[in-house]
Design an enzyme around this catalytic site. Sequence first.
Site, mmCIF file in Angstrom:
data_model
loop_
_atom_site.group_PDB
_atom_site.id
_atom_site.type_symbol
_atom_site.label_atom_id
_atom_site.label_comp_id
_atom_site.label_asym_id
_atom_site.label_seq_id
_atom_site.Cartn_x
_atom_site.Cartn_y
_atom_site.Cartn_z
ATOM 1 N N ASP A 1 -7.569 -2.941 3.085
ATOM 2 C CA ASP A 1 -6.490 -3.883 2.810
ATOM 3 C C ASP A 1 -6.746 -5.271 3.392
ATOM 4 O O ASP A 1 -6.081 -6.233 3.011
ATOM 5 C CB ASP A 1 -5.169 -3.361 3.407
ATOM 6 C CG ASP A 1 -4.745 -2.036 2.798
ATOM 7 O OD1 ASP A 1 -4.892 -1.901 1.575
ATOM 8 O OD2 ASP A 1 -4.288 -1.158 3.534
ATOM 9 N N ASP B 1 0.857 -1.167 0.000
ATOM 10 C CA ASP B 1 0.000 0.000 0.000
ATOM 11 C C ASP B 1 0.902 1.227 0.000
ATOM 12 O O ASP B 1 2.065 1.146 0.382
ATOM 13 C CB ASP B 1 -0.895 -0.029 1.252
ATOM 14 C CG ASP B 1 -1.956 1.043 1.225
ATOM 15 O OD1 ASP B 1 -2.447 1.353 0.121
ATOM 16 O OD2 ASP B 1 -2.294 1.572 2.295
ATOM 17 N N ASP C 1 -2.572 -0.941 5.859
ATOM 18 C CA ASP C 1 -2.968 -0.499 7.190
ATOM 19 C C ASP C 1 -4.454 -0.187 7.300
ATOM 20 O O ASP C 1 -4.947 0.079 8.386
ATOM 21 C CB ASP C 1 -2.160 0.735 7.609
ATOM 22 C CG ASP C 1 -2.329 1.907 6.644
ATOM 23 O OD1 ASP C 1 -3.051 1.752 5.637
ATOM 24 O OD2 ASP C 1 -1.737 2.967 6.893
#
Length: 901
Positions: A642, A332, A638
């Site tokens: 996700d 990410d 986070d």
Amino acid sequence: MQTLLGKHWHHLPKEEILELLETDEVNGLDLFELNHRQERFGPNALTQQKGKSPFIRFLLQFNNPLIYVLIASSIVTALVKGWVDAAIIMGVVMINAIVGFIQESRAENAINALVKSMVAEATVLRSGKKERVPATTLVPGDIVVLQSGDKVPADLRLMQDRELQIAEAALTGESVPVQKNSGQLMATDTPLSDRRNMAYATTLVTYGQGVGVVVATGDGTEIGRISQLIAQAQSLETPLTRKIAEFSRLLLVVLSGVAILAFGIGLLRGQPFADTLTTSIALAVASIPEGLPAAVTVTLAIGVSRMAKRRAIIRKLPAVEALGSTTVICSDKTGTLTQNQMTVQVVYAGKRYYNVEGSGYDPRGGFLTEAGQTITDLPMPLQRVLLVGALVNDSHLQNNNGAWQIQGDPTEGALMVSGFKGGFEEKNLQRQYPRNDVIPFESAYQYMATLHGNGENPQKIAFVKGSVEALLARSTHIMDAEGNVVAINPEAIVAIADTLAARGLRLLGFAEKAMPEDTRRLAHEDVAEGLTFLGLQAMIDPPRPEAVAAVAASQTAGIKVKMITGDHPLTASVIAREVGIQEANRVLTGRELAALSDSELIEAVKTTGVFARVTPEQKLRLVEALQSIGNVVAMTGDGVNDAPALKQADIGVAMGITGTDVSKEAADMVLTDDNFATIEAAVEEGRSVFDNLTKIITWTLPTNVGEGLVILVALIINEVLPILPIQILWINMVTVAVLGLVLALEPREPGIMQRPPRNPNAPILTKALLLRIILVGVIILIGAFGLFEWELMRGKSLDVARTVAVNVVVFVELFYLFNSRSLHYSPFKIGFFSNRWLWLGVIAMVLLQMAFTYIPFMQNIFESAALGFAEWWRILAFGGITFILVELEKHITNQKHRTDA
């Protein structure tokens, strides 16, 4: 209605939505209609997935071929020796099962964390009255009022907005709060992150107010869909568990075949049934590596401890090794590769560019010219731009125990930090330039303006910040490099702004206007024209400096790094280039991904470095596509968005500081410092763990091969057993516990991060290692059987001969332990004393063998006998021969590999 329209609420006009939902924007729902809908739609809460019962989950811990081997070992031991030894082995089985059960239970808490994240209360309009109600009572058609600080209670289509900004990072990956707008969106396939007229459950209102109509509740919300994805995502086996399972299945087949063969040979030779059965059982006991499962568990646990010291918390033991097998890291962007702290990097003032030092909210740093020279005396135009940025601002910069933090909007926070770097501290500004009035930011005007006193000067001054376009339309002049006010050239400023925007930077313009000293209030008309344009501040959520080095190290180690984010494609591509991701210029958006078939997607993931504006389903699909072509995938993240992909990945990595509870519970590993560089350290440790596991297996199996050959040869030549089953149990359990486990403490070998990732499909043991195992097994056969026969020929007792055979096996293992410290290098290269635990293990093993040989009660239990110097000399000689032969085999194998290369 909810089912029919699905995710196209953003596309419909307000009037049609209210009509379809049969509600009223002013009065909301009436009591009777509310009751009907609550019965129809149920509570606004996520349905907890009905999982397996705790008892079934516990039983499934035994569904592993390695555990089958242990259980078989326990049964055989019970038949040969009794229930005490069998209970010890079963104890190992139970401990493994209990640990696995506890870890799995924690992993399944991800959905419960989602349930807890649902908001408790909401402000609604019902029967014409505004009231505060439990969020669980909301139904489609309810009118919800939002204000700053609220957590959105359900999925809403906005009806009204007043400077409404909502932080959606946990859901979409957008790094800054999103400016909302209640207007209709024309495209039906608008990505989730671009639906400005929608507010989604569990996101946070950071600024302004709004009114929206509930269009989805509970499982029908976007957060509800993610809950379903987490439940559906498969928790995959790691490469280690897959290989151990394959190895265990093979071991079961071989053990069964050898035991049956031995039994058949004995019967054919006319041996008594009971003796033949005893010999076959002894052969099975000899062949089962009873201590191996414990060694695997302890090695992984040591890896967990080492990683914890490097700020990586492992939630599932096999994840340690899985990191070492990783071929692709899907990262990410926001908060993982970047700092999640907007930072001004460039200031344009007085027709000149200035670079800003530092990153994040830490106000340390200065200003540089384009040539890189430090500026000690800031030019007046630069001062002016920084001053306006700090004054037209409602955020606050605070130092909490050495950590600099922002209260308020991240973009305004970045301006406060750049102002602080320029010498404009908040406490002094309020005294020198007291604020008299403010025009809040409104999306229709695209600027914010404040009216200030001007020190001792009685004249008032208006400061303005906003979009470049909005300020240029109201500016007639610009400040040049000397601080003079000259005519403005709007086209030149637009060209500069376009250049900065192409670098992925967010831009804000700044202007000022002198006002009469009797001005008390500031109106839009006051700043509609006649502004003096001061310049621009360009900012970005910057990469973590350590992430750049970590990405480079990962790619050097043959691991591909790919960015998967919900952020804007241009911003994502810029950050990807800055951190050094290969193929960063190849970007695919969520909309483009949606148009690809599975086969097209598989081809696309091979050459694409950045995936932007992707939905949770698409993140999950990308991980599956990479896994389908044989990759071992580590997914970092986070946010709530996700979590499904974290669970699907071979190794899910969540952020400990900024990560949501949902992402942490779905992950296999949590980084306590949110540092991408920790992943590199974890990969390094993971590779070391696999190396050490391979060393332990390569060291353990020759014992079982040698013992099995000793028993088999005795059976074939109709000789008494050189080693009894209880003695075999002693060798197998004690040597692994005392000697084998010291290999788990071996330091990392040199160049571990310069070699490519292991082929996920490659077996644990290579052909060269299998040949080494057979070589040492044959040495054990020759030494144990040969010296057993030698002692009998010299007239020694059977107990003495068997004690010699047992010690041959143990001391061959002891000398071979030094060979096994490295699979490729000589102990002379890595050093005999680089692992102090090894020498403690050697001393402990020697003492245990002395007890086995000389202490009377041990002699009674194990049918051993005291030995003399001559016997020990021959035993040690065989150990030394083993060391020399294995080192010679290593040298030949390494030479062959160099020649082939």
